[in-house]
Design a protein around this motif. Structure first.
Motif, PDB file in Angstrom:
ATOM      1  N   ARG A 125       0.824  -1.204   0.000  1.00 38.98           N
ATOM      2  CA  ARG A 125       0.000   0.000   0.000  1.00 38.98           C
ATOM      3  C   ARG A 125       0.860   1.257   0.000  1.00 38.98           C
ATOM      4  O   ARG A 125       0.581   2.232  -0.701  1.00 38.98           O
ATOM      5  CB  ARG A 125      -0.920   0.001   1.217  1.00 38.98           C
ATOM      6  N   SER A 126       1.922   1.238   0.821  1.00 38.16           N
ATOM      7  CA  SER A 126       2.773   2.424   0.917  1.00 38.16           C
ATOM      8  C   SER A 126       3.551   2.667  -0.364  1.00 38.16           C
ATOM      9  O   SER A 126       3.852   3.813  -0.716  1.00 38.16           O
ATOM     10  CB  SER A 126       3.740   2.283   2.097  1.00 38.16           C
ATOM     11  N   ASN A 127       3.897   1.577  -1.060  1.00 38.14           N
ATOM     12  CA  ASN A 127       4.655   1.713  -2.304  1.00 38.14           C
ATOM     13  C   ASN A 127       3.757   1.981  -3.505  1.00 38.14           C
ATOM     14  O   ASN A 127       4.239   2.288  -4.590  1.00 38.14           O
ATOM     15  CB  ASN A 127       5.478   0.444  -2.568  1.00 38.14           C
ATOM     16  N   SER A 128       2.466   1.779  -3.330  1.00 32.31           N
ATOM     17  CA  SER A 128       1.531   2.031  -4.424  1.00 32.31           C
ATOM     18  C   SER A 128       1.054   3.472  -4.358  1.00 32.31           C
ATOM     19  O   SER A 128       1.534   4.275  -3.571  1.00 32.31           O
ATOM     20  CB  SER A 128       0.339   1.080  -4.322  1.00 32.31           C
ATOM     21  N   GLY A 129       0.080   3.779  -5.160  1.00 32.47           N
ATOM     22  CA  GLY A 129      -0.435   5.146  -5.187  1.00 32.47           C
ATOM     23  C   GLY A 129      -1.637   5.354  -4.307  1.00 32.47           C
ATOM     24  O   GLY A 129      -2.417   6.283  -4.532  1.00 32.47           O
ATOM     25  N   LYS A 146      -7.167   3.567 -16.814  1.00 34.75           N
ATOM     26  CA  LYS A 146      -6.140   2.524 -16.710  1.00 34.75           C
ATOM     27  C   LYS A 146      -4.796   3.115 -16.290  1.00 34.75           C
ATOM     28  O   LYS A 146      -4.054   2.500 -15.503  1.00 34.75           O
ATOM     29  CB  LYS A 146      -5.996   1.791 -18.039  1.00 34.75           C
ATOM     30  N   ALA A 147      -4.485   4.293 -16.778  1.00 29.88           N
ATOM     31  CA  ALA A 147      -3.220   4.940 -16.428  1.00 29.88           C
ATOM     32  C   ALA A 147      -3.186   5.259 -14.930  1.00 29.88           C
ATOM     33  O   ALA A 147      -2.145   5.097 -14.263  1.00 29.88           O
ATOM     34  CB  ALA A 147      -3.044   6.211 -17.254  1.00 29.88           C
ATOM     35  N   ILE A 148      -4.318   5.702 -14.397  1.00 30.93           N
ATOM     36  CA  ILE A 148      -4.403   5.963 -12.951  1.00 30.93           C
ATOM     37  C   ILE A 148      -4.222   4.661 -12.176  1.00 30.93           C
ATOM     38  O   ILE A 148      -3.501   4.604 -11.171  1.00 30.93           O
ATOM     39  CB  ILE A 148      -5.745   6.622 -12.603  1.00 30.93           C
ATOM     40  N   ALA A 149      -4.873   3.600 -12.661  1.00 32.90           N
ATOM     41  CA  ALA A 149      -4.774   2.300 -11.980  1.00 32.90           C
ATOM     42  C   ALA A 149      -3.340   1.802 -11.952  1.00 32.90           C
ATOM     43  O   ALA A 149      -2.891   1.231 -10.953  1.00 32.90           O
ATOM     44  CB  ALA A 149      -5.682   1.285 -12.675  1.00 32.90           C
ATOM     45  N   ARG A 150      -2.597   2.034 -13.036  1.00 30.40           N
ATOM     46  CA  ARG A 150      -1.200   1.574 -13.069  1.00 30.40           C
ATOM     47  C   ARG A 150      -0.339   2.300 -12.039  1.00 30.40           C
ATOM     48  O   ARG A 150       0.662   1.771 -11.571  1.00 30.40           O
ATOM     49  CB  ARG A 150      -0.613   1.770 -14.466  1.00 30.40           C
TER      50      ARG A 150
END
Length: 237
Positions: A125-129, A146-150
């Motif tokens: 979670r911390s390494n994700s957005g 999709k770009a936001i999800a990536r």
């Protein structure tokens, strides 16, 4: 004449006596011979007085030695039985202690594993957005969603996450099921569940993606790929 008698003695000669029984009467101090059994007992007795005087001490000593041996054997048997019982009790205690230690070790291992998994999810979670903010737009194309999800979903989990979203909403963040009321990319039911991440859950795909990733990472599944495996087996998640 002395009335001390000996049961089961055979006088071989005037100078040699073999003992095969026990001294009874006064010599043994045995008061247990009853009147009912006296005649039968007497028939099996040899009077100590019938034995040469020089052999009487030997006979009495042999009889007392035999009694001592019997008592010693009985004491040994009792001691052996006590030792065996003590060993059995100790073995049971040892087995119980061993089982308890094994159970404690298994419980510690389970808790350590759970803590490690929680730490791993927190790191993801911390390494994700999940903590990132995205400027909200009036509308989003599928490519933009999709770009936001990536940016939010870990790279090694994105394909599984995408597979679920594709099947649930074809990446339409405004998708709504008219019969059930399920809403958004993940078809949350009810859609208001996603308000736990943001009040803009109806119009912001980033909010929906964060909620969906949290849901898939929860104890229910553990990761998007595990959630997708469940979806493949059941047709829902």
């Amino acid at each position: 004449m002395s009335r001390i008698s000996v049961r089961g003695f055979a006088v071989a000669s005037a100078t040699a006596v073999t003992t095969v029984g026990a001294v009874v009467g006064v010599a043994s101090g045995d008061p247990q011979v009853s009147d009912d059994n006296f005649e039968a007992t007497a028939a099996d007795m040899t009077l100590l007085a019938d034995i040469p005087a020089g052999q009487q001490a030997q006979v009495q000593t042999a009889s007392l030695t035999q009694q001592a041996d019997v008592q010693a054997a009985a004491a040994d048997a009792t001691a052996k039985k006590s030792a065996e019982e003590a060993a059995r009790i100790q073995a049971a205690k040892d087995a119980k202690a061993k089982k308890e230690a094994a159970d404690d070790a298994a419980e510690r291992e389970r808790k350590a594993k759970e803590a490690k998994e929680r730490a791993s999810r927190d790191e993801v979670r911390s390494n994700s957005g999940l903590g990132a903010s995205f400027a909200q737009q009036a509308s989003y194309t599928v490519a933009e969603v999709k770009a936001i999800a990536r940016q939010i979903v870990p790279a090694d989990q994105f394909q599984c996450f995408s597979s679920i979203v594709e099947r649930e909403s074809t990446w339409n963040y405004r998708a709504q099921n008219p019969s059930s009321g399920a809403y958004g990319l993940m078809q949350a039911l009810p859609g208001s569940k996603m308000s736990s991440v943001g009040s803009d859950w109806q119009t912001n795909p980033a909010t929906q993606i964060k909620w969906g990733l949290n849901y898939m990472n929860s104890d229910r599944y553990g990761s998007p790929c595990q959630a997708f495996a469940f979806w493949q087996a059941n047709g829902w998640y």
